[in-house]
Design a protein around this motif. Structure first.
Motif, PDB file in Angstrom:
ATOM      1  N   ALA A  28       0.831  -1.200   0.000  1.00  0.00           N
ATOM      2  CA  ALA A  28       0.000   0.000   0.000  1.00  0.00           C
ATOM      3  C   ALA A  28       0.858   1.238   0.000  1.00  0.00           C
ATOM      4  CB  ALA A  28      -0.924  -0.028   1.219  1.00  0.00           C
ATOM      5  N   ALA A  29       1.878   1.213   0.828  1.00  0.00           N
ATOM      6  CA  ALA A  29       2.766   2.386   0.863  1.00  0.00           C
ATOM      7  C   ALA A  29       3.452   2.576  -0.475  1.00  0.00           C
ATOM      8  CB  ALA A  29       3.795   2.192   1.978  1.00  0.00           C
ATOM      9  N   ALA A  30       3.942   1.502  -1.022  1.00  0.00           N
ATOM     10  CA  ALA A  30       4.609   1.602  -2.322  1.00  0.00           C
ATOM     11  C   ALA A  30       3.662   2.131  -3.380  1.00  0.00           C
ATOM     12  CB  ALA A  30       5.158   0.226  -2.727  1.00  0.00           C
ATOM     13  N   GLN A  31       2.442   1.676  -3.318  1.00  0.00           N
ATOM     14  CA  GLN A  31       1.442   2.134  -4.279  1.00  0.00           C
ATOM     15  C   GLN A  31       1.294   3.646  -4.222  1.00  0.00           C
ATOM     16  OE1 GLN A  31      -0.654   0.544  -6.498  1.00  0.00           O
ATOM     17  NE2 GLN A  31      -2.775   1.130  -6.160  1.00  0.00           N
ATOM     18  N   VAL A  32       1.151   4.140  -3.060  1.00  0.00           N
ATOM     19  CA  VAL A  32       0.942   5.583  -2.929  1.00  0.00           C
ATOM     20  C   VAL A  32       2.202   6.339  -3.355  1.00  0.00           C
ATOM     21  CG1 VAL A  32       0.512   7.463  -1.318  1.00  0.00           C
ATOM     22  CG2 VAL A  32      -0.816   5.368  -1.166  1.00  0.00           C
ATOM     23  N   LEU A  33       3.334   5.872  -2.868  1.00  0.00           N
ATOM     24  CA  LEU A  33       4.570   6.593  -3.169  1.00  0.00           C
ATOM     25  C   LEU A  33       4.931   6.516  -4.644  1.00  0.00           C
ATOM     26  CD1 LEU A  33       6.846   5.618  -0.172  1.00  0.00           C
ATOM     27  CD2 LEU A  33       6.051   7.896  -0.763  1.00  0.00           C
ATOM     28  N   VAL A  34       4.965   5.304  -5.163  1.00  0.00           N
ATOM     29  CA  VAL A  34       5.459   5.111  -6.524  1.00  0.00           C
ATOM     30  C   VAL A  34       4.391   5.458  -7.540  1.00  0.00           C
ATOM     31  CG1 VAL A  34       6.172   3.360  -8.196  1.00  0.00           C
ATOM     32  CG2 VAL A  34       7.150   3.378  -5.910  1.00  0.00           C
ATOM     33  N   TYR A  35       3.297   4.769  -7.457  1.00  0.00           N
ATOM     34  CA  TYR A  35       2.263   4.908  -8.472  1.00  0.00           C
ATOM     35  C   TYR A  35       1.654   6.309  -8.440  1.00  0.00           C
ATOM     36  CZ  TYR A  35       0.292   1.414 -11.592  1.00  0.00           C
ATOM     37  OH  TYR A  35       0.005   0.629 -12.657  1.00  0.00           O
ATOM     38  N   ALA A  36       1.013   6.580  -7.322  1.00  0.00           N
ATOM     39  CA  ALA A  36       0.351   7.880  -7.269  1.00  0.00           C
ATOM     40  C   ALA A  36       1.347   9.009  -7.233  1.00  0.00           C
ATOM     41  CB  ALA A  36      -0.582   7.944  -6.047  1.00  0.00           C
ATOM     42  N   GLY A  37       2.479   8.764  -6.601  1.00  0.00           N
ATOM     43  CA  GLY A  37       3.418   9.847  -6.429  1.00  0.00           C
ATOM     44  C   GLY A  37       4.268  10.115  -7.656  1.00  0.00           C
ATOM     45  N   ALA A  38       4.742   9.106  -8.290  1.00  0.00           N
ATOM     46  CA  ALA A  38       5.690   9.326  -9.382  1.00  0.00           C
ATOM     47  C   ALA A  38       5.026   9.183 -10.741  1.00  0.00           C
ATOM     48  CB  ALA A  38       6.844   8.337  -9.247  1.00  0.00           C
ATOM     49  N   VAL A  39       4.386   8.030 -10.937  1.00  0.00           N
ATOM     50  CA  VAL A  39       3.829   7.752 -12.262  1.00  0.00           C
ATOM     51  C   VAL A  39       2.768   8.765 -12.636  1.00  0.00           C
ATOM     52  CG1 VAL A  39       2.521   6.060 -13.586  1.00  0.00           C
ATOM     53  CG2 VAL A  39       4.375   5.321 -12.113  1.00  0.00           C
ATOM     54  N   MET A  40       1.875   9.032 -11.722  1.00  0.00           N
ATOM     55  CA  MET A  40       0.807   9.954 -12.042  1.00  0.00           C
ATOM     56  C   MET A  40       1.332  11.364 -12.232  1.00  0.00           C
ATOM     57  SD  MET A  40      -1.458   8.054 -12.584  1.00  0.00           S
ATOM     58  CE  MET A  40      -2.444   9.386 -13.182  1.00  0.00           C
ATOM     59  N   VAL A  41       2.401  11.710 -11.506  1.00  0.00           N
ATOM     60  CA  VAL A  41       2.978  13.042 -11.724  1.00  0.00           C
ATOM     61  C   VAL A  41       3.522  13.139 -13.134  1.00  0.00           C
ATOM     62  CG1 VAL A  41       4.840  14.559 -11.022  1.00  0.00           C
ATOM     63  CG2 VAL A  41       3.440  13.452  -9.304  1.00  0.00           C
ATOM     64  N   MET A  42       4.136  12.079 -13.589  1.00  0.00           N
ATOM     65  CA  MET A  42       4.614  12.058 -14.966  1.00  0.00           C
ATOM     66  C   MET A  42       3.478  12.283 -15.944  1.00  0.00           C
ATOM     67  SD  MET A  42       7.365   9.269 -16.133  1.00  0.00           S
ATOM     68  CE  MET A  42       6.548   7.933 -15.355  1.00  0.00           C
ATOM     69  N   PHE A  43       2.417  11.569 -15.698  1.00  0.00           N
ATOM     70  CA  PHE A  43       1.240  11.704 -16.554  1.00  0.00           C
ATOM     71  C   PHE A  43       0.773  13.144 -16.594  1.00  0.00           C
ATOM     72  CE2 PHE A  43      -0.934   8.597 -18.840  1.00  0.00           C
ATOM     73  CZ  PHE A  43      -0.657   7.333 -18.328  1.00  0.00           C
ATOM     74  N   LEU A  44       0.695  13.741 -15.395  1.00  0.00           N
ATOM     75  CA  LEU A  44       0.180  15.105 -15.342  1.00  0.00           C
ATOM     76  C   LEU A  44       1.115  16.061 -16.054  1.00  0.00           C
ATOM     77  CD1 LEU A  44      -1.239  15.011 -11.747  1.00  0.00           C
ATOM     78  CD2 LEU A  44      -2.517  15.350 -13.847  1.00  0.00           C
ATOM     79  N   PHE A  45       2.431  15.829 -15.965  1.00  0.00           N
ATOM     80  CA  PHE A  45       3.385  16.648 -16.711  1.00  0.00           C
ATOM     81  C   PHE A  45       3.048  16.621 -18.192  1.00  0.00           C
ATOM     82  CE2 PHE A  45       6.158  18.654 -14.082  1.00  0.00           C
ATOM     83  CZ  PHE A  45       6.953  17.859 -13.267  1.00  0.00           C
TER      84      PHE A  45
END
Lengths: 625, 102, 181
Positions: free
Chosen positions: C64-81
């Motif tokens: 769960a922590a990894a999900q929030v940190l990696v997925y929501a935190g990194a991947v989605m930020v890339m998407f938003l960029f």
């Protein structure tokens, strides 16, 4: 003795293979020497076998030998089997002996030709094939040899392959021989069905037990093969055309050996023929008809080799006459003497042709007696032997056949008359040829083109064999004289006992009349052509067109075949075969184009396809499980 | 286990997966397609975690972490492609990209 | 079933589960429905967050922590960029009549969903009803790390290689030099 027989058979084959494989590494002359030596070895080996047989008592002179069993299945057993018995030894000596002389002669005749090696390879192959034919111990190998001599003949007739006439002649010879091969094969099939074997000692004793129609068919089939190979009526048209080949080829194949294979066949399978007496008589009748026909045609020929070719056809007619009436030894004796003097005539004619730079038309020759004196005498001896003048060879052999014909009954006597007419014609055309070529004033052509032969290897190789054959043609006939002295008949008695024996009176009367007729023919020839006291009568178109046989066969066989081929091309091959292939290709192309429409290039379509497939697959999986 | 059974979690996962699939199949913008792809991956991740809990072993969680890493790499490449497409003034519409048409 | 399992702790878990599950499903549908990609991306972030809650309910804390940190935190930020860079052009998914493609897609996905649920509910025949008992140490980072470095070392290494490849690919795709030619 058996080993000698095998060496005799395989030596020429070895030479042929060696010449082929060595190719350019062997000089042209070297190929000639190799071929000649191998055939010489064959002759020596044949002598050894002959000597070996002499040592046996007459009833034991039969030695089969199998090198290799080819086909064994149940009751069938065929193998590479030769036999050394009087008949085969006789033929071996003739074939190897005359073959040796002719191959030696070829060294000089073919000197300078670009493709000499190929020539000698083919000649060696031919000698091997002919020896295979005469030495074979079963009919299968005989048929193999039969086919191989046909092949060698084709190769050698068409040797100068740039000449369209030579190629056409080679094809003609091969096709007509193929007809004979086919009938022979059918006869062999019948034999296999009856006797389950093709070995001589198994087949011949059973011959009288065949039913009437089977025996007749078998004999007819064999006769068909013999007629084709020996250029008798009705399959005789290929022999004159075969003169397109080099002269030694004509001498060896179309005079001395291959064309006599038919006679050998009839003698070898005489029990089969005796089981079908009508067919045997048919053979004699065909021989007689051919003899007459060929004699008549030879009267109007202008090419020196063609005259000799028709004379060969005619003399083989005599042989068929003899063996058809049961005089086997006489027929074989004539075969031997004919080999001598016919080869001599061809070879002497070859010297003439060579000296005149290839000219073969007798009308342009004349007066060669002064330029080629020795050749003239050789030719004279051969011509006298051919005409049956004593004491030369032909007298003894031909007359023994005619005398046997007299003893055979009304049919034989009819054929005897035909044979006598033939003797007159023989003298006439033979000496017509001699006088036209050698007597009279040298023609302008001769004066211009003549060049003498040198005294080198070429000259020696041309002269010595001719000399040897001259002696044989002169003296060879003394091997058998009527009833008095018959070593040949005695020799062949165990293998082919004669059906008829002429009485002394019949022999004497027949000989006397024959000699008179022969000399009469010579006289007429001298009157017209030698001394030029009278004009030659105008020749009939019938004779000039060789009794229209070529035209007949063209209309009967060739045109319909061509028509049929064209019709099949137009109606069957083009629409059905080509068309179907085209339709098939078109259909596949259409299918490909249809399938192409699946490739839309859209990612979503492909993804949908995947999703739908997964759904279906899952459903199936769930339902099944 | 407290709360719903594993089965319920699996149903949620199935629903997520099919929703993502629907999105991939329907949407024309490549960006949205990528997002839908992420939903599918997450759905399978949920299933993995649920089964891991069911069996009491962490192997499913390992797998889920690996899936996450691979999904991240895939997004990198996918977004790079989209940016490259945009730079070449191509229409961001998967239906317009059909040079592979047969 | 709900009544039978009712107890204080249980009820709380159930409530949290229901909320998280519906948030998950709703945000999922939202992602594929919006025409503005920005809204879709935000919905995806919500989806990831609710999934993290579900992971926690399944005792997978590290994931769960990894999900929030990696997925929501990194991947989605890339998407938003990227969405910001591209200016948010998008298509209207439900515009125009339903094409055969859309109908086919809906049918396929619905079929898939039904099939999966049928399998889960009916075919497993009760095997999925009793989960294992797990203790306090389940899902700890220690366990995850140990498994990564012993049983699943190969997966670990390969995943790192894949990441490397993706990084290289990203650089290549993003480089300018090709365009100026």
């Amino acid at each position: 003795m058996i080993a000698a027989a095998w060496i005799c058979l395989f030596a020429p084959l070895g030479a042929a293979i060696a010449i082929t494989l060595l190719g350019q590494r062997l000089t042209r002359r070297g190929a000639g020497y190799l071929a000649t030596t191998s055939v010489g070895m064959s002759f020596v080996a044949a002598l050894v076998s002959f000597a070996g047989l002499l040592g046996d008592s007459p009833s034991q002179r039969y030695h089969p030998s199998t090198l290799w069993r080819w086909l064994t299945a149940g009751p069938y057993d065929f193998g590479m089997r030769i036999t050394v018995d009087p008949l085969s030894a006789f033929m071996m000596l003739v074939v190897a002996g005359v073959g040796f002389l002719i191959v030696w002669y070829s060294i000089g005749y073919m000197d300078g030709d670009d493709e000499e090696r190929r020539y000698f390879a083919y000649m060696a192959l031919f000698v091997f094939s002919m020896l295979l034919l005469v030495q074979s111990g079963n009919l299968l190998l005989l048929l193999a040899g039969w086919g191989l001599v046909g092949l060698s003949s084709y190769l050698l007739i068409g040797f100068w392959h740039e000449r369209p006439s030579a190629i056409a002649a080679a094809k003609k010879a091969f096709v007509m021989n193929a007809v004979g091969d086919a009938t022979m094969a059918l006869a062999l099939f019948l034999l296999i069905q009856r006797t389950r074997s093709l070995d001589f000692e198994k087949v011949f004793p059973q011959a009288p037990a065949f039913g009437g129609w089977a025996a007749n068919l078998i004999a007819l089939g064999l006769l068909g093969g013999a007629v084709a190979k020996s250029a008798q009526l009705p399959l005789q048209t290929w022999l004159p055309d075969a003169m397109e080949g080099p002269t030694p080829v004509s001498a060896l194949i179309h005079a001395a050996t291959m064309v006599t294979a038919g006679v050998y066949l009839i003698v070898r399978t005489h029990t089969l023929f005796e089981a079908a007496p009508r067919v045997e008589e048919l053979a004699a009748g065909l021989g007689a008809a051919t003899l007459l026909l060929a004699g008549l045609i030879a009267l109007v020929q202008t090419d020196i080799k063609r005259v000799i070719a028709y004379s060969t056809m005619s003399q083989i007619g005599y042989m068929f006459l003899g063996v058809g009436l049961g005089a086997y030894a006489n027929g074989m004796f004539h075969l031997m003497t004919h080999a001598f003097f016919k080869a001599l005539l061809f070879m002497a004619a070859g010297i003439v042709i060579h000296a005149l730079a290839g000219e073969q038309d007798m009308r342009r020759m004349g007066g060669l007696r002064q330029f080629l004196p020795r050749t003239y005498w050789a030719f004279m001896v051969g011509a006298l032997a051919l005409a049956g003048v004593p004491p030369f060879a032909g007298f003894f052999s031909k007359d023994s056949i005619l005398a046997a014909a007299l003893a055979h009954g009304w049919y034989g006597q009819l054929l005897w008359v035909v044979g006598m007419v033939g003797t007159f014609l023989t003298g006439l055309y033979t000496f017509r040829m001699l006088f036209m070529a050698f007597w009279g004033e040298p023609s302008a052509f001769v004066r211009e083109h003549f060049h003498a032969l040198n005294r080198d290897v070429v000259g020696v190789s041309l002269a010595v064999p001719v000399g040897v054959l001259t002696v044989l043609a002169a003296l060879g006939g003394w091997l058998q004289f009527a009833d008095v002295w018959t070593p040949v008949s005695n020799w062949l008695e165990p293998v082919a006992p004669a059906l008829v024996e002429a009485s002394g009176l019949q022999e004497a009367a027949s000989s006397a009349i024959a000699v008179v007729l022969g000399i009469a023919g010579i006289g007429v020839a001298w009157w017209i052509y030698g001394a030029r006291r009278a004009e030659a009568p105008r020749s009939l178109p019938l004779l000039e067109h060789k009794f229209y046989f070529d035209e007949l066969y063209d209309a009967l066989f060739y045109r319909p075949a061509v028509f049929l081929a064209n019709a099949l091309l137009k109606w069957v091959e083009r629409p059905l075969v080509f068309g179907s292939v085209r339709e098939l290709a078109g259909a596949i192309r259409e299918l490909g184009l249809e399938t192409r429409s699946i490739q839309t290039g859209l990612v979503r379509t492909y993804a949908l396809a995947i999703a739908a497939s997964v759904a279906v697959a899952t459903l199936v999986f769930v339902v099944v499980r | 286990m407290n709360g719903p059974d594993v089965v319920w979690y699996l149903c949620v996962a199935a629903f997520l997966f099919c929703t993502g699939a629907l999105g991939v199949l329907i949407r024309r913008s490549p960006l949205i397609v990528l997002l839908s792809l992420e939903i599918m991956l997450n759905g399978s991740n949920l299933a993995l975690i649920a089964f891991a809990r069911h069996h009491g072993r962490e192997d499913g969680q390992i797998f889920a972490l690996a899936v996450m890493a691979v999904a991240a790499s895939e997004v990198v490449v996918g977004l790079g492609l989209i940016v490259a497409m945009a730079r070449r003034r191509l229409d961001l519409d998967v239906d317009k990209l059909r040079t592979l048409r047969g | 079933m709900i009544l039978a399992a009712a107890s204080a702790g249980n009820v709380l878990v159930w409530i949290v589960w229901v909320l998280a599950a519906f948030a998950c499903l709703g945000s999922g549908i939202a992602v594929i429905s919006f025409s503005n990609p920005f809204y879709s991306a935000l919905s995806l972030i919500g989806n990831l967050a609710s999934l993290a809650v579900l992971y926690l309910l399944l005792s997978a804390e590290f994931v769960a922590a990894a999900q929030v940190l990696v997925y929501a935190g990194a991947v989605m930020v890339m998407f938003l960029f990227v969405i910001a860079y591209l200016g948010g052009r998008a298509d209207a998914p439900w515009a125009g009549g339903p094409s055969w493609q859309a109908l086919g897609a809906v049918a396929a996905s619905a079929a898939l969903l039904v099939e999966i649920i049928v399998v889960i509910a009916l075919k497993t025949s009760g095997r999925l009803s009793h989960s294992a008992k797990v203790d306090y140490f389940y899902g700890r980072p220690y366990e995850i790390g140990r498994l990564f470095l012993t049983d699943h070392l190969l997966a670990f290494e390969i995943t790192s290689i894949v990441l490397l490849i993706a990084a290289v690919g990203g650089v290549i795709l993003g480089s300018h030099s090709r365009e100026t030619q």
